[in-house]
Design an enzyme around this catalytic site. Structure first.
Site, PDB file in Angstrom:
ATOM      1  N   GLY A  95       0.821  -1.198   0.000  1.00  0.00           N
ATOM      2  CA  GLY A  95       0.000   0.000   0.000  1.00  0.00           C
ATOM      3  C   GLY A  95       0.855   1.248   0.000  1.00  0.00           C
ATOM      4  O   GLY A  95       2.041   1.214  -0.313  1.00  0.00           O
TER       5      GLY A  95
ATOM      6  N   GLY B 189       2.209   4.999   1.966  1.00  0.00           N
ATOM      7  CA  GLY B 189       2.499   5.561   3.277  1.00  0.00           C
ATOM      8  C   GLY B 189       3.895   5.221   3.755  1.00  0.00           C
ATOM      9  O   GLY B 189       4.657   4.496   3.105  1.00  0.00           O
TER      10      GLY B 189
ATOM     11  N   ILE C 124       5.000   3.424   6.335  1.00  0.00           N
ATOM     12  CA  ILE C 124       5.310   2.034   6.687  1.00  0.00           C
ATOM     13  C   ILE C 124       5.540   1.214   5.431  1.00  0.00           C
ATOM     14  O   ILE C 124       6.491   0.426   5.346  1.00  0.00           O
ATOM     15  CB  ILE C 124       4.190   1.430   7.544  1.00  0.00           C
ATOM     16  CG1 ILE C 124       4.067   2.183   8.872  1.00  0.00           C
ATOM     17  CG2 ILE C 124       4.461  -0.048   7.806  1.00  0.00           C
ATOM     18  CD1 ILE C 124       2.919   1.714   9.751  1.00  0.00           C
TER      19      ILE C 124
ATOM     20  N   GLU D 133      -0.890  -1.955  -6.888  1.00  0.00           N
ATOM     21  CA  GLU D 133      -1.734  -0.875  -7.388  1.00  0.00           C
ATOM     22  C   GLU D 133      -0.931   0.351  -7.758  1.00  0.00           C
ATOM     23  O   GLU D 133      -1.121   0.963  -8.790  1.00  0.00           O
ATOM     24  CB  GLU D 133      -2.701  -0.449  -6.266  1.00  0.00           C
ATOM     25  CG  GLU D 133      -4.098  -0.898  -6.402  1.00  0.00           C
ATOM     26  CD  GLU D 133      -4.940  -0.269  -5.308  1.00  0.00           C
ATOM     27  OE1 GLU D 133      -6.155  -0.296  -5.489  1.00  0.00           O
ATOM     28  OE2 GLU D 133      -4.412   0.232  -4.312  1.00  0.00           O
TER      29      GLU D 133
ATOM     30  N   ASN E 169     -10.115   8.567   3.825  1.00  0.00           N
ATOM     31  CA  ASN E 169      -9.926   8.546   2.375  1.00  0.00           C
ATOM     32  C   ASN E 169     -10.833   7.541   1.683  1.00  0.00           C
ATOM     33  O   ASN E 169     -11.367   7.807   0.626  1.00  0.00           O
ATOM     34  CB  ASN E 169      -8.467   8.213   2.028  1.00  0.00           C
ATOM     35  CG  ASN E 169      -7.490   9.193   2.618  1.00  0.00           C
ATOM     36  OD1 ASN E 169      -7.748  10.390   2.640  1.00  0.00           O
ATOM     37  ND2 ASN E 169      -6.376   8.703   3.113  1.00  0.00           N
TER      38      ASN E 169
ATOM     39  N   GLY F 101      -7.768  -0.144  -2.634  1.00  0.00           N
ATOM     40  CA  GLY F 101      -7.693  -1.492  -3.191  1.00  0.00           C
ATOM     41  C   GLY F 101      -7.189  -2.528  -2.211  1.00  0.00           C
ATOM     42  O   GLY F 101      -6.952  -3.676  -2.595  1.00  0.00           O
TER      43      GLY F 101
END
Length: 528
Positions: A274, A276, A278, A299, A390, A394
């Site tokens: 994803g 961010g 981390i 993604e 937000n 996905g």
């Protein structure tokens, strides 16, 4: 001569040059209440000139709240477009994932009607015409690198939902971006049939291509072509810190353990990550780690993916979006074009997030939630169960279908009065996006909880022990033991919860600025 070519060289279907105009000239096509389809996915590949011209028109003519539209976009786009529209009260409905403090404020204040959705499903459902009364969209606004002789659209830095839904647009406005190199050739566009004639996705490796580089477009529906030189205003994410690096370290150790046990090959499996800090730390850990010959099926490609390529550990990356930062991400990509371009492929959202290739490839999915509870239900979207941040994005597409499904989070976040005032491990998640059935591993800087094969009460013990912050471990343990005792005594204790106390930590945060409650005593006036 433009550094990256002229508009005339990019528009190879010469009959379309007669439709070239300024962005302001397109305003005549827009009316309040229209359904608009935009290209873009994260701040990448989205139209800029026309949305900005519309915003300036509304602002100049005091049309705030009077000229509102319904926006259907693959995911969030640039703040200078949709977030500015939110400040001008130009958005009625917004589907699905979005970012920007003004658009979020509009959603939570009730001025903007938002519908959340798994992005892989949103893409195909948009193509099926599920979101409008007649199944169509009034205007599609698409950013492209080039238009071929047969009116194939070579998109720019993302695919979004253009391939799935452009054919449902009554009018189409094209923005040809000549302010950056042409991305022609990076896309793999596959036009799907509707069920029951839908074709299989023959993707067997991250680099497998199954389509063509272009989205077909009906030239008769194109009403305007606008030249753009504006680049994506991609976000730069926070730098890695001790917390994110500790989480990355736990995940690297876990991968090594799985390789030794024979459950993962030495080059792992295709990775999804994803967005961010981390996620960046995990990718950074992989770039420095012992694993090589790796691939990515995800993604969004962020700046750290360039470090991953440079490390020599990453061979190839498949995504829906090249979502680099405005600086240094995109300049770095452009300066090293020959190194990176051929190692990436961008796919339509309904393919990048489709269950079929995710399961076939055995993707390792890694995403960050807002919080998770002691039984491994996770919340990715709503603070306190009610305030939208937000959207789901996905993450669910990959967490439902991956080979290993991992969620990583700090154990605590600061409140206004306490640096550890919010625990990310709670008795019961106030909103659930990902259920216990979909998650295999939970990670915080405190440790990693491998939940595979564990019954609910066993999961709770491991999550509290491995993931919870030390200041919250005794509080969570007290709740768990109390819940077990009271529910098992009644014969209803498979997954013990006490609904008169399950959300007491959240209530205490609202009243006292911290989730560190002193006890679990019931404090409810039943007469009120």
């Amino acid at each position: 001569m433009s550094e990256f070519g002229t508009l005339e060289s990019r528009v190879r279907r010469k009959s379309l040059l007669s439709k070239v105009c300024k962005a302001g000239d397109t305003i005549q096509h827009f009316k309040a209440g229209q359904n608009l389809l935009w290209s873009g996915f994260t701040p990448a590949g989205y139209p800029k000139e026309v949305p900005i011209a519309l915003a300036e028109h509304v602002e100049k003519n005091n049309l705030q709240g009077k000229m509102k539209f319904n926006l259907f976009i693959g995911a969030s786009v640039g703040a200078e477009t949709e977030d500015r529209w939110a400040t001008l009260d130009m958005i009625d409905r917004r589907w699905p994932y979005q970012t920007g403090k003004n658009i979020a404020a509009g959603i939570n204040a009730g001025r903007i009607r938002m519908g959340d959705k798994h992005l892989g499903l949103f893409a195909q459902d948009a193509g099926y015409g599920f979101y409008t009364e007649n199944g169509r969209y009034d205007i599609g606004i698409v950013e492209v690198s080039a238009i071929t002789e047969d009116c194939g659209l070579a998109l720019t830095t993302s695919c979004g939902i253009v391939a799935e839904a452009l054919h449902l647009c009554d009018k189409i406005i094209i923005e040809v971006n000549t302010g950056q190199p042409s991305f022609e050739g990076i896309h793999d566009i596959f036009m799907q049939n509707k069920p029951p004639r839908r074709q299989p996705f023959l993707i067997t490796e991250a680099h497998t291509r199954m389509g063509t580089p272009y989205v077909p477009c009906d030239p008769d529906r194109i009403v305007a072509i606008v030249e753009s030189k504006r680049r994506d205003k991609g976000r730069a994410f926070a730098e890695m810190d001790d917390t994110s690096e500790a989480i990355a370290g736990h995940i690297m150790d876990f991968f090594s353990h799985e390789v030794k046990r024979g459950r993962l090959p030495e080059n792992l499996l295709p990775l999804q990550s994803g967005v961010g800090s981390i996620a960046n730390a995990v990718v950074g850990g992989l770039a420095k780690g012992p694993f090589g010959n790796l691939s990515v099926y995800t993604e969004v490609l962020q700046d750290t993916m360039l470090d991953f390529f440079d490390s020599g550990k990453l061979n190839y990356a498949s995504a829906c979006s090249l979502s680099l930062s405005e600086s240094p991400g995109f300049p770095r990509f452009f300066d090293n074009w020959d190194k990176y371009f051929g190692k990436c492929v961008l796919r339509p959202l309904s393919i990048s997030n489709a269950p079929e290739p995710i399961r076939r490839l055995g993707v390792i999915a890694m995403n960050t939630p807002v919080e998770f509870d002691i039984y491994a239900h996770a919340n990715s979207t709503l603070v306190g169960g009610t305030r939208m941040i937000n959207g789901l994005g996905g993450s669910g597409d990959f967490l439902r279908n991956g080979f290993l499904k991992i969620m990583h989070s700090p154990s605590t976040r600061p409140s206004k009065t306490d640096p550890n005032g919010i625990t990310c491990v709670v008795p019961k998640a106030p909103h659930i996006d990902h259920t216990e059935h979909d998650l295999d591993v939970l990670v915080t800087e405190r440790g990693l909880a491998d939940l595979r094969g564990l019954a609910p009460k066993d999961r709770a013990k491991v999550i509290i022990e491995k993931c919870a912050h030390p200041e919250y471990q005794p509080i969570l343990t007290d709740y768990f033991e109390m819940a077990k005792k009271e529910t098992l005594a009644k014969g209803i204790g498979h997954e013990p919860q006490l609904f008169d106390r399950a959300f007491k930590m959240q209530l205490n945060l609202a009243e006292n600025g911290t989730m560190k409650i002193k006890n679990w005593d019931i404090k409810v006036d039943l007469c009120e």
